[in-house]
Design an enzyme around this catalytic site. Sequence first.
Site, PDB file in Angstrom:
ATOM      1  N   GLU A   1      -3.567  -3.345  -9.823  1.00 23.35           N
ATOM      2  CA  GLU A   1      -2.601  -2.353  -9.320  1.00 23.35           C
ATOM      3  C   GLU A   1      -2.913  -1.892  -7.896  1.00 23.35           C
ATOM      4  OE1 GLU A   1      -2.810   0.714 -12.320  1.00 23.35           O
ATOM      5  OE2 GLU A   1      -2.375  -0.737 -13.910  1.00 23.35           O
TER       6      GLU A   1
ATOM      7  N   HIS B   1      -0.643  18.650  -3.599  1.00 24.43           N
ATOM      8  CA  HIS B   1      -0.438  18.407  -2.168  1.00 24.43           C
ATOM      9  C   HIS B   1      -0.941  19.562  -1.295  1.00 24.43           C
ATOM     10  CE1 HIS B   1       2.790  15.017  -2.652  1.00 24.43           C
ATOM     11  NE2 HIS B   1       1.561  14.644  -2.968  1.00 24.43           N
ATOM     12  N   THR B   2      -1.617  20.531  -1.892  1.00 23.23           N
ATOM     13  CA  THR B   2      -2.265  21.572  -1.094  1.00 23.23           C
ATOM     14  C   THR B   2      -3.530  21.031  -0.429  1.00 23.23           C
ATOM     15  OG1 THR B   2      -3.155  23.834  -1.118  1.00 23.23           O
ATOM     16  CG2 THR B   2      -3.633  22.484  -3.035  1.00 23.23           C
TER      17      THR B   2
ATOM     18  N   ASN C   1       0.098   2.116  -3.821  1.00 19.50           N
ATOM     19  CA  ASN C   1      -1.370   2.143  -3.772  1.00 19.50           C
ATOM     20  C   ASN C   1      -1.987   1.421  -2.575  1.00 19.50           C
ATOM     21  OD1 ASN C   1      -1.325   3.510  -6.227  1.00 19.50           O
ATOM     22  ND2 ASN C   1      -1.590   1.637  -7.437  1.00 19.50           N
TER      23      ASN C   1
ATOM     24  N   HIS D   1      -2.424   8.370 -10.129  1.00 21.36           N
ATOM     25  CA  HIS D   1      -1.882   7.011 -10.045  1.00 21.36           C
ATOM     26  C   HIS D   1      -2.407   6.120 -11.172  1.00 21.36           C
ATOM     27  CE1 HIS D   1       0.032   6.775  -5.816  1.00 21.36           C
ATOM     28  NE2 HIS D   1       0.052   8.015  -6.250  1.00 21.36           N
ATOM     29  N   ASP D   2      -3.554   6.480 -11.747  1.00 13.02           N
ATOM     30  CA  ASP D   2      -4.033   5.762 -12.925  1.00 13.02           C
ATOM     31  C   ASP D   2      -3.213   6.168 -14.151  1.00 13.02           C
ATOM     32  OD1 ASP D   2      -5.614   4.150 -14.603  1.00 13.02           O
ATOM     33  OD2 ASP D   2      -6.928   5.833 -15.087  1.00 13.02           O
TER      34      ASP D   2
ATOM     35  N   ARG E   1      -5.684  12.002  -6.517  1.00 10.57           N
ATOM     36  CA  ARG E   1      -4.551  11.081  -6.439  1.00 10.57           C
ATOM     37  C   ARG E   1      -4.830   9.791  -7.228  1.00 10.57           C
ATOM     38  NH1 ARG E   1      -2.511   7.498  -2.155  1.00 10.57           N
ATOM     39  NH2 ARG E   1      -0.249   7.330  -2.399  1.00 10.57           N
TER      40      ARG E   1
ATOM     41  N   PRO F   1       6.426   8.181  -8.416  1.00  9.27           N
ATOM     42  CA  PRO F   1       7.480   8.731  -7.550  1.00  9.27           C
ATOM     43  C   PRO F   1       7.074   8.677  -6.084  1.00  9.27           C
ATOM     44  CG  PRO F   1       6.321  10.497  -8.695  1.00  9.27           C
ATOM     45  CD  PRO F   1       5.785   9.212  -9.248  1.00  9.27           C
TER      46      PRO F   1
ATOM     47  N   VAL G   1       0.449   5.006 -14.936  1.00  7.82           N
ATOM     48  CA  VAL G   1       0.661   3.570 -15.158  1.00  7.82           C
ATOM     49  C   VAL G   1      -0.191   3.148 -16.351  1.00  7.82           C
ATOM     50  CG1 VAL G   1       0.546   1.274 -14.114  1.00  7.82           C
ATOM     51  CG2 VAL G   1       1.036   3.268 -12.675  1.00  7.82           C
TER      52      VAL G   1
END
Length: 317
Positions: free
Chosen positions: A87, A192-193, A93, A65-66, A61, A162, A69
């Site tokens: 951030e 998301h598993t 975050n 998220h890196d 994750r 998102p 952005v």
Amino acid sequence: MAVHSNRALLLALLSLLLCSVHGQLSNNFYKKTCPNVQSIVRSVMTQAVAKEPRMGASILRLFFHDCFVQGCDASILLDDTATFTGEKNAGPNANSVRGFEVIDTIKTQVEASCNATVSCADIVALAARDGVNLLGGPTWNVPLGRRDAKTASQSAANANLPGPDSSLANLISVFGSKGFTAREMTALSGAHTIGQTRCQLFRNRIFNEANINSSFATMRQQTCPQTGGDNNVAPIDVQSPTTFDNAYYVNLVNKKGLFHSDQELFNGGSQDKLVQRYSKDANLFAKDFAKAMVKMGNLSPLTGNNGEIRLNCRKVN
């Protein structure tokens, strides 16, 4: 003779083209300058995931998220200071992204082996791959040679990531803006598993939505009441939360998606058939996921003389 020189020219052009596709990234970038980097990352990740399997998901994750952005530039690792806003405290975050200490540990060991050579951005990309693989998922070659940003953007982090209440149209649009197809978005959602999430992010779904398996909703309500318990965590994949497999898609077919945004992938829309295919074909999902992860790692990397090689991942040099 002319045939040979033409062929050499063609090969040279082809290698140039491949370099530009990866923004000058290369699988062998540290072959001579830091040959042990991959084994160091693997060793630290092996220990971290053995200690806490959730860490594989956390680092994955962190990478996502890196990259979403400013590109894959380790901007997410920069700490806030009196004169700098990073951030880490952006909405998606804050109190949520984790695993920074594991990246610090890797960086310390890499610096001891080859000082001022390997970027924090490359370490995150390698660690994300190893976290997935250590939990039973696929592996892939990670193109390397990214450099670290000297800037970060809290506003871009708030705008570009998102959220769990996203609609299918929004997911397709947000990923599309980064160059991903709807299929790649659906494959990457399979991240998301693994991992866990906080009650406040799925409360509305388990209490107010209709397209949810009722016994699943009741079970999740046990630890996520209508009021209070905001930070109580639950596994995103109800079946095998510490195994990287295709169970996430089986859950969606059975209306057991934990986030609204998850169930949107299987709710009478354009991704239903693909979700069904992934739910029955773990190898197809693994292959598509690995390819999409390489593509994610190629989002706007800093290369050449851009950026820097941070000595401490938390601050610019």
